[in-house]
Scaffold this motif. Structure first.
Motif, short mmCIF file in Angstrom:
data_model
loop_
_atom_site.label_atom_id
_atom_site.label_comp_id
_atom_site.label_asym_id
_atom_site.label_seq_id
_atom_site.Cartn_x
_atom_site.Cartn_y
_atom_site.Cartn_z
N ASN A 6 0.84 -1.19 0.00
CA ASN A 6 0.00 0.00 0.00
C ASN A 6 0.88 1.24 0.00
OD1 ASN A 6 -1.76 2.11 0.56
ND2 ASN A 6 -3.07 0.85 1.87
N SER A 7 1.19 1.74 -1.19
CA SER A 7 2.09 2.89 -1.32
C SER A 7 1.60 4.12 -0.58
CB SER A 7 2.30 3.24 -2.79
OG SER A 7 2.98 2.21 -3.45
N GLU A 8 0.30 4.35 -0.62
CA GLU A 8 -0.26 5.54 0.05
C GLU A 8 -0.03 5.48 1.56
OE1 GLU A 8 -4.60 7.59 0.74
OE2 GLU A 8 -4.22 6.62 -1.18
N GLU A 9 -0.31 4.34 2.16
CA GLU A 9 -0.11 4.20 3.61
C GLU A 9 1.37 4.20 3.97
OE1 GLU A 9 -2.34 4.41 6.10
OE2 GLU A 9 -3.73 4.90 4.49
N LEU A 10 2.19 3.60 3.12
CA LEU A 10 3.64 3.61 3.35
C LEU A 10 4.15 5.06 3.36
CD1 LEU A 10 6.17 1.15 1.93
CD2 LEU A 10 6.68 3.57 1.85
N THR A 11 3.68 5.85 2.40
CA THR A 11 4.07 7.25 2.31
C THR A 11 3.61 8.03 3.54
OG1 THR A 11 4.04 7.17 -0.10
CG2 THR A 11 3.89 9.34 0.90
N LYS A 12 2.36 7.81 3.96
CA LYS A 12 1.85 8.48 5.16
C LYS A 12 2.69 8.15 6.38
CE LYS A 12 -3.04 8.69 3.87
NZ LYS A 12 -4.37 8.15 4.20
N ARG A 13 3.01 6.87 6.54
CA ARG A 13 3.80 6.41 7.70
C ARG A 13 5.19 7.04 7.66
NH1 ARG A 13 4.44 4.61 12.64
NH2 ARG A 13 5.60 2.70 12.90
N LEU A 14 5.81 7.05 6.49
CA LEU A 14 7.14 7.64 6.35
C LEU A 14 7.11 9.13 6.69
CD1 LEU A 14 10.10 7.51 5.52
CD2 LEU A 14 9.36 7.80 3.14
N ASN A 15 6.15 9.85 6.15
CA ASN A 15 6.04 11.29 6.44
C ASN A 15 5.79 11.55 7.92
OD1 ASN A 15 6.53 12.46 3.90
ND2 ASN A 15 4.46 11.98 3.24
N LEU A 16 4.95 10.74 8.55
CA LEU A 16 4.67 10.89 9.97
C LEU A 16 5.95 10.69 10.80
CD1 LEU A 16 2.66 11.10 12.39
CD2 LEU A 16 2.49 8.61 12.25
N LEU A 17 6.69 9.65 10.50
CA LEU A 17 7.91 9.38 11.25
C LEU A 17 8.97 10.46 11.05
CD1 LEU A 17 8.09 5.52 10.72
CD2 LEU A 17 7.61 6.71 12.88
N ILE A 18 9.06 10.98 9.84
CA ILE A 18 10.01 12.08 9.58
C ILE A 18 9.60 13.31 10.38
CG2 ILE A 18 10.80 13.72 7.84
CD1 ILE A 18 10.92 11.36 5.86
N ARG A 19 8.29 13.64 10.36
CA ARG A 19 7.81 14.80 11.14
C ARG A 19 8.07 14.62 12.63
NH1 ARG A 19 3.51 14.73 7.79
NH2 ARG A 19 2.21 13.63 9.26
N LYS A 20 7.76 13.42 13.15
CA LYS A 20 7.96 13.15 14.57
C LYS A 20 9.43 13.23 14.98
CE LYS A 20 4.30 10.23 16.26
NZ LYS A 20 3.96 8.87 16.69
N SER A 21 10.31 12.93 14.05
CA SER A 21 11.74 12.95 14.38
C SER A 21 12.27 14.38 14.54
CB SER A 21 12.55 12.22 13.30
OG SER A 21 12.64 13.01 12.12
#
Length: 97
Positions: free
Chosen positions: A80-95
């Protein structure tokens, strides 16, 4: 022969105005093994870590590795590319980078 689906991770540069945003795309960030839904082989491609550092140049490699590991360990987003992208963006923001 079983063919693995192509999954892409895209990251929008969040620190710039919408008109000036860039999008980076990375194909196949995770090695999922012969059956993607099984967590038998579940690792990150080192190029994916490099990609995260390219998107966020100030991010230490250890942090980029941790984010890549978290993304690739999430079996709920396999294929699921869309969910993978959301998860990646969330983790980058949280970092914070």
């Amino acid at each position: 022969m079983y063919k693995l689906p192509t999954v892409a991770a895209a990251v929008a540069c969040l620190a710039v105005p919408a008109a000036a945003q860039n999008t980076w795309v990375f194909e196949q960030p995770c090695n999922r093994g012969p059956v993607p839904q099984w967590a038998i082989i579940n690792e990150t491609h080192s190029d994916f870590i490099d990609f995260i550092q390219e998107v966020r140049p100030n991010m230490p490699r250890e942090q980029a590795s941790y984010i890549a590991y978290q993304v690739c360990s999430d079996m709920s987003i396999v294929g699921n590319s869309e969910e993978l992208t959301k998860r990646l963006n969330l983790l980058i923001r949280k970092s914070g980078y």
